[in-house]
Design a protein around this motif. Structure first.
Motif, PDB file in Angstrom:
ATOM      1  N   LYS A   1     -76.485 -17.188   2.598  1.00 22.11           N
ATOM      2  CA  LYS A   1     -76.380 -15.640   2.161  1.00 22.11           C
ATOM      3  C   LYS A   1     -77.036 -14.528   2.663  1.00 22.11           C
ATOM      4  CE  LYS A   1     -76.928 -13.800  -1.510  1.00 22.11           C
ATOM      5  NZ  LYS A   1     -77.310 -13.488  -3.221  1.00 22.11           N
TER       6      LYS A   1
ATOM      7  N   GLU B   1     -71.226 -12.198   8.548  1.00 21.27           N
ATOM      8  CA  GLU B   1     -70.815 -11.527   8.399  1.00 21.27           C
ATOM      9  C   GLU B   1     -69.093 -11.654   8.954  1.00 21.27           C
ATOM     10  OE1 GLU B   1     -70.346  -5.999   6.990  1.00 21.27           O
ATOM     11  OE2 GLU B   1     -72.028  -7.723   8.329  1.00 21.27           O
TER      12      GLU B   1
ATOM     13  N   ARG C   1     -66.119 -12.672   6.028  1.00 19.43           N
ATOM     14  CA  ARG C   1     -65.142 -11.730   5.495  1.00 19.43           C
ATOM     15  C   ARG C   1     -63.615 -12.170   6.006  1.00 19.43           C
ATOM     16  NH1 ARG C   1     -66.677  -6.194   4.389  1.00 19.43           N
ATOM     17  NH2 ARG C   1     -69.200  -5.773   4.654  1.00 19.43           N
TER      18      ARG C   1
ATOM     19  N   TYR D   1     -70.933  -8.874   0.317  1.00 16.87           N
ATOM     20  CA  TYR D   1     -70.636 -10.291   0.587  1.00 16.87           C
ATOM     21  C   TYR D   1     -70.793 -11.385  -0.758  1.00 16.87           C
ATOM     22  CZ  TYR D   1     -72.927 -15.060   0.893  1.00 16.87           C
ATOM     23  OH  TYR D   1     -72.975 -16.326   0.721  1.00 16.87           O
TER      24      TYR D   1
END
Length: 166
Positions: free
Chosen positions: A58, A27, A31, A64
């Motif tokens: 994924k 993550e 990001r 996301y």
């Protein structure tokens, strides 16, 4: 990361070094990548784009898909600014497909502008590309996103002025 309210690209190089050496993106990495790719040296950005599919899985974190689409839209814009129109088209098509498949209209409109601008630079004889660009920018104005519309219009003008000057 700012000096005098200005983003300094030099400070981001450490982040790109980290991303280049990180084995698996999660993550934080996704990001960070999506929000800062436009600050990367273009050659570094292309490497990170290639590594994206290998290093990210994924994940199930909030927004996301939005971050992935943003990543490809930012890459497309960066490629357009660097005169790499075919590569910009590839990135924009990735963003279009993901936005369409996930019903993300905001990002789809941006990707449409980027894809049509890429196509226009590759085939200036087809005026349907410019019509599509204008239509998508007008939608942003209608939906009360004037800053987004202005930003896209400025990009179109910048890319087309460089395309026909060179």
């Amino acid at each position: 990361m700012t000096r005098n309210n200005q983003i300094t690209v030099e400070n981001y190089q450490l982040i790109f070094n980290y991303l280049l050496s990180c084995k698996n993106w999660h993550e934080f990495e996704i990001r960070t990548l999506a929000n800062s790719i436009f600050l990367a040296n273009f050659e570094v950005a292309k490497v990170l784009a290639k590594q994206f599919e290998k290093k990210s899985k994924k994940l199930n974190f909030k927004n996301y898909i939005d971050k992935v689409i943003l990543f490809f839209n930012n890459l497309a814009e960066l490629a357009l600014r660097k005169g790499e129109y075919l590569l910009a088209l590839t990135y924009a098509k990735n963003a279009q497909k993901m936005a369409h498949d996930n019903n993300k209209i905001y990002y789809l409109l941006i990707a449409n502008v980027l894809a049509n601008l890429s196509n226009l630079t590759l085939d200036a004889t087809d005026n349907t590309y410019l019509q599509e660009i204008d239509k998508n920018i007008a939608i942003f104005r209608t939906l009360s996103y004037p800053e987004v519309a202005d930003s896209l219009q400025n990009l179109v003008e910048l890319v087309l002025s460089h395309k026909y000057v060179n």
